[in-house]
Design an enzyme around this catalytic site. Structure first.
Site, PDB file in Angstrom:
ATOM      1  N   GLU A 156       0.805  -1.230   0.000  1.00  0.00           N
ATOM      2  CA  GLU A 156       0.000   0.000   0.000  1.00  0.00           C
ATOM      3  C   GLU A 156       0.837   1.278   0.000  1.00  0.00           C
ATOM      4  O   GLU A 156       0.637   2.146   0.857  1.00  0.00           O
ATOM      5  CB  GLU A 156      -0.991  -0.040   1.173  1.00  0.00           C
ATOM      6  CG  GLU A 156      -1.881  -1.275   1.090  1.00  0.00           C
ATOM      7  CD  GLU A 156      -2.794  -1.477   2.297  1.00  0.00           C
ATOM      8  OE1 GLU A 156      -2.740  -0.679   3.244  1.00  0.00           O
ATOM      9  OE2 GLU A 156      -3.564  -2.459   2.273  1.00  0.00           O
ATOM     10  N   ASN A 197       2.140  -4.576  -3.429  1.00  0.00           N
ATOM     11  CA  ASN A 197       0.726  -4.938  -3.292  1.00  0.00           C
ATOM     12  C   ASN A 197      -0.061  -3.691  -2.898  1.00  0.00           C
ATOM     13  O   ASN A 197       0.376  -2.925  -2.034  1.00  0.00           O
ATOM     14  CB  ASN A 197       0.660  -5.997  -2.171  1.00  0.00           C
ATOM     15  CG  ASN A 197      -0.684  -6.651  -1.983  1.00  0.00           C
ATOM     16  OD1 ASN A 197      -1.296  -7.082  -2.953  1.00  0.00           O
ATOM     17  ND2 ASN A 197      -1.130  -6.751  -0.738  1.00  0.00           N
ATOM     18  N   HIS A 233     -10.290  -5.583  -2.847  1.00  0.00           N
ATOM     19  CA  HIS A 233     -11.359  -5.463  -1.839  1.00  0.00           C
ATOM     20  C   HIS A 233     -12.492  -4.701  -2.517  1.00  0.00           C
ATOM     21  O   HIS A 233     -12.506  -3.473  -2.541  1.00  0.00           O
ATOM     22  CB  HIS A 233     -10.852  -4.727  -0.603  1.00  0.00           C
ATOM     23  CG  HIS A 233      -9.829  -5.517   0.156  1.00  0.00           C
ATOM     24  ND1 HIS A 233     -10.146  -6.702   0.787  1.00  0.00           N
ATOM     25  CD2 HIS A 233      -8.519  -5.320   0.366  1.00  0.00           C
ATOM     26  CE1 HIS A 233      -9.055  -7.196   1.367  1.00  0.00           C
ATOM     27  NE2 HIS A 233      -8.052  -6.382   1.115  1.00  0.00           N
ATOM     28  N   GLU A 261      -6.213 -10.281  -2.475  1.00  0.00           N
ATOM     29  CA  GLU A 261      -7.060 -10.175  -1.266  1.00  0.00           C
ATOM     30  C   GLU A 261      -8.532 -10.049  -1.630  1.00  0.00           C
ATOM     31  O   GLU A 261      -9.273  -9.267  -1.036  1.00  0.00           O
ATOM     32  CB  GLU A 261      -6.615  -8.964  -0.424  1.00  0.00           C
ATOM     33  CG  GLU A 261      -5.147  -9.009  -0.029  1.00  0.00           C
ATOM     34  CD  GLU A 261      -4.697  -7.855   0.881  1.00  0.00           C
ATOM     35  OE1 GLU A 261      -5.567  -7.161   1.453  1.00  0.00           O
ATOM     36  OE2 GLU A 261      -3.473  -7.667   0.998  1.00  0.00           O
ATOM     37  N   ASP A 263     -12.276  -9.863  -1.915  1.00  0.00           N
ATOM     38  CA  ASP A 263     -13.583 -10.037  -1.281  1.00  0.00           C
ATOM     39  C   ASP A 263     -14.535  -9.034  -1.921  1.00  0.00           C
ATOM     40  O   ASP A 263     -14.104  -8.051  -2.504  1.00  0.00           O
ATOM     41  CB  ASP A 263     -13.553  -9.948   0.261  1.00  0.00           C
ATOM     42  CG  ASP A 263     -12.802  -8.764   0.822  1.00  0.00           C
ATOM     43  OD1 ASP A 263     -12.726  -7.721   0.145  1.00  0.00           O
ATOM     44  OD2 ASP A 263     -12.298  -8.868   1.964  1.00  0.00           O
TER      45      ASP A 263
HETATM   46  O1  9MR Z   1      -7.403  -9.059   7.486  1.00  0.00           O
HETATM   47  C1  9MR Z   1      -6.635  -8.164   8.252  1.00  0.00           C
HETATM   48  C2  9MR Z   1      -7.405  -7.808   9.497  1.00  0.00           C
HETATM   49  O2  9MR Z   1      -7.555  -8.931  10.337  1.00  0.00           O
HETATM   50  C3  9MR Z   1      -6.693  -6.692  10.229  1.00  0.00           C
HETATM   51  O3  9MR Z   1      -7.471  -6.278  11.322  1.00  0.00           O
HETATM   52  C4  9MR Z   1      -6.479  -5.539   9.259  1.00  0.00           C
HETATM   53  C5  9MR Z   1      -5.827  -4.346   9.887  1.00  0.00           C
HETATM   54  O4  9MR Z   1      -5.598  -3.364   8.916  1.00  0.00           O
HETATM   55  O5  9MR Z   1      -5.692  -5.997   8.176  1.00  0.00           O
HETATM   56  C6  9MR Z   1      -6.360  -6.917   7.452  1.00  0.00           C
HETATM   57  O6  9MR Z   1      -5.700  -7.235   6.265  1.00  0.00           O
HETATM   58  C7  9MR Z   1      -5.373  -6.143   5.419  1.00  0.00           C
HETATM   59  C8  9MR Z   1      -4.165  -6.571   4.629  1.00  0.00           C
HETATM   60  O7  9MR Z   1      -3.133  -6.923   5.501  1.00  0.00           O
HETATM   61  C9  9MR Z   1      -3.714  -5.481   3.688  1.00  0.00           C
HETATM   62  N1  9MR Z   1      -4.776  -5.030   2.853  1.00  0.00           N
HETATM   63  C10 9MR Z   1      -6.015  -4.665   3.523  1.00  0.00           C
HETATM   64  C11 9MR Z   1      -6.471  -5.809   4.431  1.00  0.00           C
HETATM   65  C12 9MR Z   1      -7.788  -5.447   5.100  1.00  0.00           C
HETATM   66  O8  9MR Z   1      -7.626  -4.407   6.004  1.00  0.00           O
END
Ligand code: 9MR
Length: 449
Positions: A156, A197, A233, A261, A263
């Site tokens: 990011e 990513n 996402h 990722e 969803d």
């Molecule tokens: O799935 C992850 C969630 O359990 C955490 O609370 C969250 C914190 O930011 O991060 C989530 O995963 C993230 C991923 O590492 C990077 N891209 C966005 C995802 C969703 O926030």
């Protein structure tokens, strides 16, 4: 009058022809990982290491050929206190993957979020910051050297308008932190594919173009970069129309592309219409990847709605993953299957349009919690029910809730409680129990009847 022999024979031939030519019921698809393998693609899921037992573990092993630790490899998870490391969950996931013939995507080394407080709250000179970052990469990538297929090295790095996100790393080191991180990762594990990513980079837009320009320039400079991760996402109804075109332009740079990722969230409640649209969109995302040779595959960000970040982060939204909270595949699951070239045939409904499913919700030393859900399709209903199964490995039902069960030998029979015998059209009833197991705890086939 008796029919002649020839008339009987003619009738038999006609019947045989009918049996051969009548459309046979579609065989159910093989697991997603088999469909994906046939297309030379990865189908992955983010996982929580502590949950990799019971039904969660069985689905993870059966359906997916790639795993990404959802949180376990983030800096804040592995080094919560400076110099004190906890690799328990990360190791568990890598071990599980190896035991089940799965590849692992390491996630993630350099990010602005989920860093330990000691790092975030510290005051660092650029030289110290650079050292911290490269030491962290050397240590973590080195720990899993030769075992991970890919790493999300930088996560990011961009804002929505395509400018660099102001982070600990960018503010301290400038944009060159990205090249430094990639170089350190390559040195620590030359075999792992190195990715940048990001999210909201699935379609052609300012942010994805900034990412495109970055990776093009890194490649031109000889900085080690193998691929880009498009997180995906997504929001129901907002699938970017330029997804495949965007994947293709990165591929044309000589880079791999992964959907990392996926969803697709929706406003709750989830209706049949929304779930059907979600199926179409899962299918479209997977097809866009399958259509581009250098798109390596698709990873979903949690395969079950009970393991999704969406409801916590977007109150009122959810149902974003391919399985519901009780591990029942949703229409989205079949969308992934058709995206991978499967028939997407849903299992045949039981004759009366209702069916039962069994899952292991939780499992520990010698005990486990089982859940059974009875569901009816729209147009079918029940006024009472009985679910039976035969345990395959000596399991024993103990305390039961929302049903009454009797076990004789391996055979279990459970009937509704007084208050939940009625399952309305399109509705469900669930009961649960605590049981004991030893050796193994295979999921039995349950029968509703
Ligand atoms: O799935 C992850 C969630 O359990 C955490 O609370 C969250 C914190 O930011 O991060 C989530 O995963 C993230 C991923 O590492 C990077 N891209 C966005 C995802 C969703 O926030």
């Amino acid at each position: 009058m008796r029919p002649s022999l020839s008339a009987v024979l003619t009738g038999m031939v006609a019947l045989a022809a009918l049996l051969v030519t009548a459309p046979t019921a579609h065989a159910a698809d093989p697991p997603l990982r088999d469909l994906a393998a046939a297309k030379n693609k990865a189908i992955g899921t983010a996982v929580t290491g502590s949950k990799l037992t019971g039904t969660y573990g069985e689905i993870t092993a059966r359906e997916f050929n790639w795993l990404t630790p959802g949180n376990a490899m983030k800096w804040g998870s592995v080094e919560p206190t400076r110099g004190t490391f906890d690799w328990t969950e990360a190791d568990r996931i890598v071990d599980f993957a190896e035991a089940h013939g799965q590849d692992v995507r390491g996630h993630t080394l350099v990010w602005h979020s989920q860093n330990p407080n000691w790092l975030t709250n510290g005051t660092w000179t650029p030289a110290q910051l650079s050292q911290l970052m490269t030491d962290h990469i050397a240590l973590e990538v080195g720990r899993y050297k030769g075992r991970l297929a890919a790493w999300d090295v930088v996560n990011e790095p961009f804002d929505e308008d395509g400018t660099y996100r102001e982070t600990l790393w960018y503010d301290g080191l400038g944009a060159d932190y990205i090249a430094q991180a990639l170089t350190a990762a390559r040195a620590a594990d030359p075999a792992a594919k190195l990715y940048i990513n990001d999210y909201n980079v699935e379609g052609v837009n300012a942010k994805s173009t900034a990412l495109y320009n970055l990776v093009r320039d890194l490649k031109a400079r000889g900085v080690p970069i193998d691929g880009v991760g498009l997180q995906a996402h997504l929001i129901l109804g907002q699938l970017p129309s330029t997804l495949q075109q965007n994947i293709q332009r990165f591929a044309d740079l000589g880079l791999d592309v992964a959907i990392t990722e996926l969803d697709i969230r929706m406003q709750l409640p989830a209706t049949a219409a929304k779930l059907a649209q979600q199926r179409t969109e899962y299918d479209a995302v997977v097809k866009a990847c399958v259509a581009v040779t250098r798109c390596t595959g698709v990873t979903v960000w949690g395969f079950t709605d009970s393991d999704s970040w969406i409801p916590d982060t977007f109150p009122g939204e959810g149902a974003a993953t391919p399985y519901d909270e009780n591990y029942v595949p949703k229409p989205a699951y079949y969308g992934i299957a058709t995206g991978l070239g499967g028939t997407g045939t849903t299992p045949p409904p039981t004759p009366n349009g209702c069916a039962a499913s069994y899952s292991v919700a939780n499992q520990w030393n010698s005990g486990f919690t089982g859940n059974v859900t009875i569901r009816c399709d729209a147009g079918s209903s029940l006024s009472s029910w009985r679910v039976t199964w035969t345990f395959g490995a000596g399991q024993q039902v103990g305390q039961v809730w929302n049903a009454s069960c009797a076990q004789t030998g391996a055979a279990v029979s459970c009937s509704n409680a007084s208050w939940n015998g009625s399952v309305p059209s399109g509705g469900s009833a669930t009961f649960g129990f605590n049981g004991t197991w030893s050796g193994s705890n295979p999921v039995p086939t349950v029968t509703l009847g």
